[in-house]
Design an enzyme around this catalytic site. Structure first.
Site, PDB file in Angstrom:
ATOM      1  N   GLY A   1      -4.106 -15.629   3.202  1.00 47.13           N
ATOM      2  CA  GLY A   1      -4.156 -14.442   4.060  1.00 47.13           C
ATOM      3  C   GLY A   1      -5.578 -14.095   4.452  1.00 47.13           C
ATOM      4  O   GLY A   1      -5.872 -13.823   5.619  1.00 47.13           O
TER       5      GLY A   1
ATOM      6  N   GLN B   1     -34.740 -12.543  27.654  1.00 49.27           N
ATOM      7  CA  GLN B   1     -34.679 -12.793  26.205  1.00 49.27           C
ATOM      8  C   GLN B   1     -33.773 -11.787  25.489  1.00 49.27           C
ATOM      9  O   GLN B   1     -33.148 -12.124  24.480  1.00 49.27           O
ATOM     10  CB  GLN B   1     -36.077 -12.773  25.602  1.00 49.27           C
TER      11      GLN B   1
ATOM     12  N   GLU C   1      -6.082  -6.362   4.387  1.00 48.29           N
ATOM     13  CA  GLU C   1      -6.186  -7.548   3.527  1.00 48.29           C
ATOM     14  C   GLU C   1      -7.379  -7.412   2.578  1.00 48.29           C
ATOM     15  O   GLU C   1      -8.074  -8.377   2.276  1.00 48.29           O
ATOM     16  CB  GLU C   1      -6.311  -8.800   4.412  1.00 48.29           C
ATOM     17  N   GLY C   2      -7.636  -6.187   2.142  1.00 42.77           N
ATOM     18  CA  GLY C   2      -8.756  -5.894   1.248  1.00 42.77           C
ATOM     19  C   GLY C   2      -9.987  -5.500   2.039  1.00 42.77           C
ATOM     20  O   GLY C   2     -10.569  -6.331   2.744  1.00 42.77           O
TER      21      GLY C   2
ATOM     22  N   TRP D   1       1.240   2.323   5.735  1.00 44.16           N
ATOM     23  CA  TRP D   1       0.589   1.221   6.473  1.00 44.16           C
ATOM     24  C   TRP D   1       1.415  -0.060   6.490  1.00 44.16           C
ATOM     25  O   TRP D   1       0.853  -1.151   6.542  1.00 44.16           O
ATOM     26  CB  TRP D   1      -0.793   0.889   5.895  1.00 44.16           C
TER      27      TRP D   1
ATOM     28  N   SER E   1     -13.862  -4.581   3.136  1.00 43.98           N
ATOM     29  CA  SER E   1     -15.095  -5.340   2.854  1.00 43.98           C
ATOM     30  C   SER E   1     -15.671  -4.981   1.483  1.00 43.98           C
ATOM     31  O   SER E   1     -16.152  -5.854   0.756  1.00 43.98           O
ATOM     32  CB  SER E   1     -16.158  -5.031   3.924  1.00 43.98           C
TER      33      SER E   1
ATOM     34  N   SER F   1       0.820  -1.223   0.000  1.00 38.38           N
ATOM     35  CA  SER F   1       0.000   0.000   0.000  1.00 38.38           C
ATOM     36  C   SER F   1       0.850   1.267   0.000  1.00 38.38           C
ATOM     37  O   SER F   1       1.932   1.299   0.579  1.00 38.38           O
ATOM     38  CB  SER F   1      -0.914   0.031   1.232  1.00 38.38           C
TER      39      SER F   1
ATOM     40  N   PRO G   1       0.459   5.919  -0.069  1.00 41.93           N
ATOM     41  CA  PRO G   1      -0.487   6.994   0.274  1.00 41.93           C
ATOM     42  C   PRO G   1      -1.534   7.190  -0.824  1.00 41.93           C
ATOM     43  O   PRO G   1      -2.635   7.671  -0.575  1.00 41.93           O
ATOM     44  CB  PRO G   1       0.413   8.232   0.387  1.00 41.93           C
TER      45      PRO G   1
ATOM     46  N   ILE H   1     -23.481  -7.559  26.793  1.00 41.58           N
ATOM     47  CA  ILE H   1     -23.959  -8.462  27.850  1.00 41.58           C
ATOM     48  C   ILE H   1     -23.081  -8.342  29.098  1.00 41.58           C
ATOM     49  O   ILE H   1     -23.561  -8.410  30.225  1.00 41.58           O
ATOM     50  CB  ILE H   1     -23.995  -9.923  27.331  1.00 41.58           C
TER      51      ILE H   1
HETATM   52  C1  LIG Z   1      -3.526  -1.322  10.773  1.00 38.24           C
HETATM   53  C2  LIG Z   1      -3.256  -1.495   9.311  1.00 38.24           C
HETATM   54  C3  LIG Z   1      -2.238  -2.358   8.911  1.00 38.24           C
HETATM   55  C4  LIG Z   1      -1.935  -2.496   7.548  1.00 38.24           C
HETATM   56  N1  LIG Z   1      -0.858  -3.268   7.182  1.00 38.24           N
HETATM   57  C5  LIG Z   1      -0.469  -3.268   5.868  1.00 38.24           C
HETATM   58  C6  LIG Z   1       0.765  -3.920   5.483  1.00 38.24           C
HETATM   59  O1  LIG Z   1       1.462  -4.525   6.297  1.00 38.24           O
HETATM   60  N2  LIG Z   1       1.144  -3.830   4.176  1.00 38.24           N
HETATM   61  C7  LIG Z   1       0.419  -3.167   3.239  1.00 38.24           C
HETATM   62  O2  LIG Z   1       0.828  -3.122   2.089  1.00 38.24           O
HETATM   63  N3  LIG Z   1      -0.755  -2.540   3.582  1.00 38.24           N
HETATM   64  C8  LIG Z   1      -1.199  -2.578   4.868  1.00 38.24           C
HETATM   65  N4  LIG Z   1      -2.358  -1.934   5.241  1.00 38.24           N
HETATM   66  C9  LIG Z   1      -3.095  -1.206   4.241  1.00 38.24           C
HETATM   67  C10 LIG Z   1      -4.450  -1.788   3.912  1.00 38.24           C
HETATM   68  O3  LIG Z   1      -4.312  -2.947   3.140  1.00 38.24           O
HETATM   69  C11 LIG Z   1      -5.219  -0.660   3.215  1.00 38.24           C
HETATM   70  O4  LIG Z   1      -5.553   0.296   4.209  1.00 38.24           O
HETATM   71  C12 LIG Z   1      -6.441  -1.139   2.509  1.00 38.24           C
HETATM   72  O5  LIG Z   1      -6.096  -1.965   1.430  1.00 38.24           O
HETATM   73  C13 LIG Z   1      -7.273   0.046   1.991  1.00 38.24           C
HETATM   74  O6  LIG Z   1      -6.455   0.955   1.305  1.00 38.24           O
HETATM   75  P1  LIG Z   1      -6.532   2.518   1.674  1.00 38.24           P
HETATM   76  O7  LIG Z   1      -6.412   2.656   3.135  1.00 38.24           O
HETATM   77  O8  LIG Z   1      -5.553   3.233   0.832  1.00 38.24           O
HETATM   78  O9  LIG Z   1      -7.982   2.938   1.290  1.00 38.24           O
HETATM   79  P2  LIG Z   1      -8.514   3.352  -0.180  1.00 38.24           P
HETATM   80  O10 LIG Z   1      -7.983   2.436  -1.203  1.00 38.24           O
HETATM   81  O11 LIG Z   1      -8.304   4.803  -0.358  1.00 38.24           O
HETATM   82  O12 LIG Z   1     -10.061   3.079   0.018  1.00 38.24           O
HETATM   83  C14 LIG Z   1     -10.779   3.769   1.065  1.00 38.24           C
HETATM   84  C15 LIG Z   1     -12.100   3.089   1.282  1.00 38.24           C
HETATM   85  O13 LIG Z   1     -12.884   3.275   0.114  1.00 38.24           O
HETATM   86  C16 LIG Z   1     -13.727   2.174  -0.083  1.00 38.24           C
HETATM   87  N5  LIG Z   1     -13.503   1.692  -1.449  1.00 38.24           N
HETATM   88  C17 LIG Z   1     -12.338   1.639  -2.140  1.00 38.24           C
HETATM   89  N6  LIG Z   1     -12.527   1.185  -3.372  1.00 38.24           N
HETATM   90  C18 LIG Z   1     -13.868   0.932  -3.487  1.00 38.24           C
HETATM   91  C19 LIG Z   1     -14.703   0.418  -4.526  1.00 38.24           C
HETATM   92  N7  LIG Z   1     -14.188   0.065  -5.721  1.00 38.24           N
HETATM   93  N8  LIG Z   1     -16.025   0.320  -4.281  1.00 38.24           N
HETATM   94  C20 LIG Z   1     -16.545   0.659  -3.083  1.00 38.24           C
HETATM   95  N9  LIG Z   1     -15.799   1.137  -2.060  1.00 38.24           N
HETATM   96  C21 LIG Z   1     -14.493   1.276  -2.264  1.00 38.24           C
HETATM   97  C22 LIG Z   1     -13.375   1.143   0.993  1.00 38.24           C
HETATM   98  O14 LIG Z   1     -14.311   1.255   2.042  1.00 38.24           O
HETATM   99  C23 LIG Z   1     -12.040   1.589   1.475  1.00 38.24           C
HETATM  100  O15 LIG Z   1     -11.841   1.231   2.855  1.00 38.24           O
HETATM  101  C24 LIG Z   1      -2.695  -1.799   6.595  1.00 38.24           C
HETATM  102  C25 LIG Z   1      -3.738  -0.953   7.006  1.00 38.24           C
HETATM  103  C26 LIG Z   1      -4.015  -0.798   8.343  1.00 38.24           C
HETATM  104  C27 LIG Z   1      -5.115   0.140   8.750  1.00 38.24           C
END
Ligand SMILES: Cc1cc2nc3c(=O)[nH]c(=O)nc-3n(C[C@H](O)[C@H](O)[C@H](O)COP(=O)(O)OP(=O)(O)OC[C@H]3O[C@@H](n4cnc5c(N)ncnc54)[C@H](O)[C@@H]3O)c2cc1C
Length: 393
Positions: free
Chosen positions: A248, A285, A369-370, A165, A372, A134, A136, A343
């Site tokens: 993963g 309940q 890891e991608g 990240w 949701s 990943s 910025p 709870i």
């Molecule tokens: C604690 C932590 C540890 C991590 N560790 C690693 C690591 O070791 N190595 C590494 O390489 N990365 C790591 N990551 C990065 C992580 O994989 C990314 O944060 C993640 O893939 C999302 O990328 P982004 O934050 O740039 O969000 P963006 O790509 O900017 O996306 C932002 C949000 O937009 C939404 N979105 C994006 N695209 C779409 C779409 N096509 N349709 C609908 N919604 C969408 C999603 O909700 C997403 O969360 C880590 C992140 C965190 C928070």
């Protein structure tokens, strides 16, 4: 062939139960003595537990046997990961390193020299490593977002770029860095390099996040890497990374199932002993229903996880099923832990209890890891084909 997950083979059931006992009898008591706001196990406690796990034969169980691991398949891996997750500091890694440390999986496709220099010692000495994909500019779609470049210069590559990240880069021995060797070739222009920590030109800054285990930002300023540290060939980086996505994602799913189940066990004990307004919580309940929902969600999440893992072991393409399992299990796990915290009332909020750790870890698991949304997109693309991308099918 029918799904083999309902009746575990005797040897796997025995291994699962022995690992569960190890977590309960060895890891949980050590964690009980760690201050609630610590970021993980203390190093000496970790080393002692690692020695015990190694003696018990629980060392790097998923790594290939020829490199010193246990050689377990994907299905066996998820069955065990579920149990390994049942302790407080189980995010991001079930077992928190107690069961050994595996090299980034792409290295299993490395050269004989890379295997000797990095893979074997990582398994033997529990070295840790980072994976820097990943940036910025975005992590959801790294094939487009990656701007880091690696330029060949004689016997070395020079890496320039900015990773975001990157978990564990501040403590790791080395890592895998994904950078472009061809700016115009999209995902086929991406290559993977082994970079030793501390190589001149690398600046690592911790990035605090809501889970205990922080992540980092890494800047590469003309970082020189020997050409022999290229993993595979130029342009293969993205393909190599993709090969390991299933494991993963399923590990995250299994971990979510494990902590959800453990949170239910804790809440059940509480509901059976805690009285309000003259009656046990167990009789209400409003308490029973979330417990019942949790049981259903855990069963469904486990089934999806086991099914995807079993498919992967049959050599089938299990990527869509792994996406389904990851998104369902991490979202269900988050909901279950949240409901069990309710709870437990005030106790559920305390650092004395592990639930708040799991709650934070599961929140992060819905993004790493991608995210949701990306998993859902992958499932929909599998259903819609080219139409999902606005193209004629
Ligand atoms: C604690 C932590 C540890 C991590 N560790 C690693 C690591 O070791 N190595 C590494 O390489 N990365 C790591 N990551 C990065 C992580 O994989 C990314 O944060 C993640 O893939 C999302 O990328 P982004 O934050 O740039 O969000 P963006 O790509 O900017 O996306 C932002 C949000 O937009 C939404 N979105 C994006 N695209 C779409 C779409 N096509 N349709 C609908 N919604 C969408 C999603 O909700 C997403 O969360 C880590 C992140 C965190 C928070």
């Amino acid at each position: 062939m029918t799904f083999a997950g309902f009746d575990l083979p005797d040897d796997l059931r025995l291994l699962r139960d022995t690992v569960a006992d190890f977590v309960r009898e060895e890891i949980v008591p050590v964690e009980a003595g760690v201050p609630g706001d610590a970021r993980g196990l203390p190093v000496d406690g970790l080393r002692t537990l690692q020695a015990k796990a190694r003696d018990a034969g629980f060392w790097c169980l998923e790594a290939p046997e020829e490199y010193g691991g246990g050689g377990l398949g994907v299905f066996e891996g998820v069955v065990l990961a579920e149990q390994m997750a049942k302790h407080r500091y189980s995010f991001p890694r079930p077992g928190a390193g107690v069961f050994g440390s595996e090299p980034p999986n792409v290295l299993y496709k490395g050269s004989p020299r890379q295997i000797e220099k990095y893979v074997r010692p990582t398994i033997e000495n529990a070295w840790t490593a980072f994976s820097a994909i990943s940036e910025p500019t975005g992590g959801s779609d790294p094939a487009r977002a990656i701007r880091s470049v690696a330029t060949r210069d004689g016997d070395v590559y020079r890496i320039n770029g900015h990773k975001m990240w990157t978990s564990g880069a501040d403590t790791a021995r080395y890592g895998i860095v994904y950078a472009r060797t061809d700016r115009d070739a999209g995902r086929r222009g991406m290559s993977a390099f082994i970079v030793d920590s501390g190589t001149p030109g690398m600046t690592i800054t911790p990035v605090p996040v809501l889970r205990d285990h922080w992540t980092t930002e890494v800047v590469f300023d003309d970082v020189e890497v020997p050409a022999e540290n290229l993993v595979g060939e130029e342009g293969q980086g993205f393909g190599l990374a993709q090969e390991w996505l299933v494991r993963g994602r399923l590990r995250y799913a299994a971990q979510a199932v494990g902590v959800a189940e453990e949170s239910v066990r804790i809440a059940l004990e509480w509901a059976k002993t805690r009285e309000t307004f003259g009656a046990l919580l167990a009789t209400r309940q409003a308490v029973q229903f979330p417990l019942a929902d949790a049981r259903m969600q855990i069963a469904a999440a486990r089934h999806l996880t086991w099914e995807a893992a079993w498919e992967a072991d049959q050599g089938r393409d299990a990527r869509t099923k792994a996406s389904i399992a990851k998104v369902y299990a991490t979202e269900a796990g988050y909901q279950v832990v949240d409901a069990m915290m309710q709870i437990l009332g005030g106790m559920g909020m305390t650092k004395e209890m592990p639930l708040e750790h799991w709650f934070r870890g599961l929140r992060v698991a819905r993004v790493v890891e991608g995210p949701s949304e990306i998993q859902r997109f992958l499932v929909a693309r599998d259903m819609l084909g080219a139409a999902a991308l606005g193209r004629a099918s």
